[in-house]
Write an enzyme that holds these catalytic residues in place. Structure first.
Site, PDB file in Angstrom:
ATOM      1  N   ASP A   9      -7.942   5.273  -2.694  1.00 23.54           N
ATOM      2  CA  ASP A   9      -9.032   4.878  -3.598  1.00 23.54           C
ATOM      3  C   ASP A   9      -8.913   3.371  -3.769  1.00 23.54           C
ATOM      4  O   ASP A   9      -7.793   2.855  -3.950  1.00 23.54           O
ATOM      5  CB  ASP A   9      -8.845   5.610  -4.946  1.00 23.54           C
ATOM      6  N   VAL A  11      -9.473   1.636  -6.217  1.00 16.86           N
ATOM      7  CA  VAL A  11      -8.961   1.256  -7.540  1.00 16.86           C
ATOM      8  C   VAL A  11      -7.460   0.973  -7.439  1.00 16.86           C
ATOM      9  O   VAL A  11      -6.878   0.307  -8.302  1.00 16.86           O
ATOM     10  CB  VAL A  11      -9.228   2.368  -8.591  1.00 16.86           C
ATOM     11  N   SER A  12      -6.831   1.467  -6.381  1.00 14.98           N
ATOM     12  CA  SER A  12      -5.371   1.449  -6.251  1.00 14.98           C
ATOM     13  C   SER A  12      -4.896   0.327  -5.329  1.00 14.98           C
ATOM     14  O   SER A  12      -5.180   0.333  -4.130  1.00 14.98           O
ATOM     15  CB  SER A  12      -4.930   2.821  -5.699  1.00 14.98           C
ATOM     16  N   PRO A  13      -4.139  -0.642  -5.887  1.00 10.13           N
ATOM     17  CA  PRO A  13      -3.642  -1.740  -5.048  1.00 10.13           C
ATOM     18  C   PRO A  13      -2.647  -1.244  -3.992  1.00 10.13           C
ATOM     19  O   PRO A  13      -2.605  -1.761  -2.876  1.00 10.13           O
ATOM     20  CB  PRO A  13      -2.946  -2.665  -6.053  1.00 10.13           C
ATOM     21  N   SER A  15      -2.824   1.495  -2.493  1.00  8.52           N
ATOM     22  CA  SER A  15      -3.606   2.077  -1.390  1.00  8.52           C
ATOM     23  C   SER A  15      -4.003   0.970  -0.411  1.00  8.52           C
ATOM     24  O   SER A  15      -4.036   1.190   0.809  1.00  8.52           O
ATOM     25  CB  SER A  15      -4.870   2.747  -1.922  1.00  8.52           C
TER      26      SER A  15
END
Ligand SMILES: N[C@@H](CCC(=O)N[C@@H](CS)C(=O)NCC(=O)O)C(=O)O
EC number: 2.5.1.18
Length: 221
Positions: A9, A11-13, A15
């Site tokens: 996602d 939103v996830s660093p 990731s």
């Protein structure tokens, strides 16, 4: 054939780190088939009854320090958004639409959204910003269609829910990136985190040459 499925996602660093580091190995590990799967980390948190780490102030502060350190080690041009977290649902639906269209632009579009939000501190909820970062990758016409139409179809909305449930219920996900690995003759194994690339190489029996393997290309917008 060996398979690697990477759920993420924007939103996830972590990731972003996961996609950057693993995709540097795509051509180096020809025996492994890579698949990028945008999911909803908010949905994963709910379904797995987990909490985002940044909701704990100590975890949030440590995360910020580590991201600042890792950006150099990983060569990823990441910052930290002032407005965090924002809802990434529209962005993830656009990426899901690209995935369903079997577009070869999914990786580049995902990285563009991380740059929008995590590097340039633009708004990941703004249609205008999403369009501005998508258009150079897929062209203006396709970008408009993705932002306005494709991402809003019941099929795309349902697919994002489906893969989120699949990650949690089938593969045990509770965070991101969630990386599911399968190799013939071996039990499938899921890994949590961008810091598991060496373990993933060990699972597949392929060579690991660090986060910045010789000759890797830094992704540029
Ligand atoms: N050590 C992991 C950390 C990954 C991580 O903290 N991911 C966050 C999202 S950015 C998460 O889902 N955390 C859930 C949890 O820690 O339970 C890495 O290096 O990637």
């Amino acid at each position: 054939m060996s398979k690697l499925k990477l759920y993420y996602d924007v939103v996830s660093p972590y990731s972003w780190f996961g996609v950057e580091l693993l995709m540097r190995y795509k051509s180096r590990w020809p025996s492994v088939q890579f698949e990028l799967v945008p999911f909803s980390l908010g949905g994963v948190m709910q379904l797995s009854e987990n909490q985002p780490p940044a909701t704990n102030p100590k975890k949030g502060a440590q995360m910020l320090k580590e991201i600042n350190f890792l950006k150099g080690m990983y060569d990823v041009d990441i910052g930290y958004p002032k407005d965090f977290p924002q809802l990434t649902l529209h962005a993830q639906r656009i990426l899901t639409a690209l995935r369903l269209q079997k577009s070869d632009k999914l990786e580049a579009a995902s990285k563009a959204f991380w740059k929008l939000y995590w590097r340039d501190e633009k708004s990941i909820t703004s249609k205008e910003d999403l369009f501005a970062y998508l258009a150079p990758i897929v062209g203006k016409e396709h970008a408009t269609k993705l932002v306005e139409v494709d991402s809003q179809t019941p099929q795309v909305k349902q697919e994002l829910i489906r893969v989120t449930k699949e990650a949690v219920e089938v593969h045990g996900a509770f965070g991101a990136p969630w990386i599911v690995c399968e190799r013939e003759g071996k039990e499938a194994m899921a890994f949590f985190g961008s810091d598991k690339v060496e373990a993933i190489a060990y699972y597949f029996g392929v060579k690991y040459e660090g986060p910045c393997p010789p000759g890797y290309k830094q992704s540029k917008l």
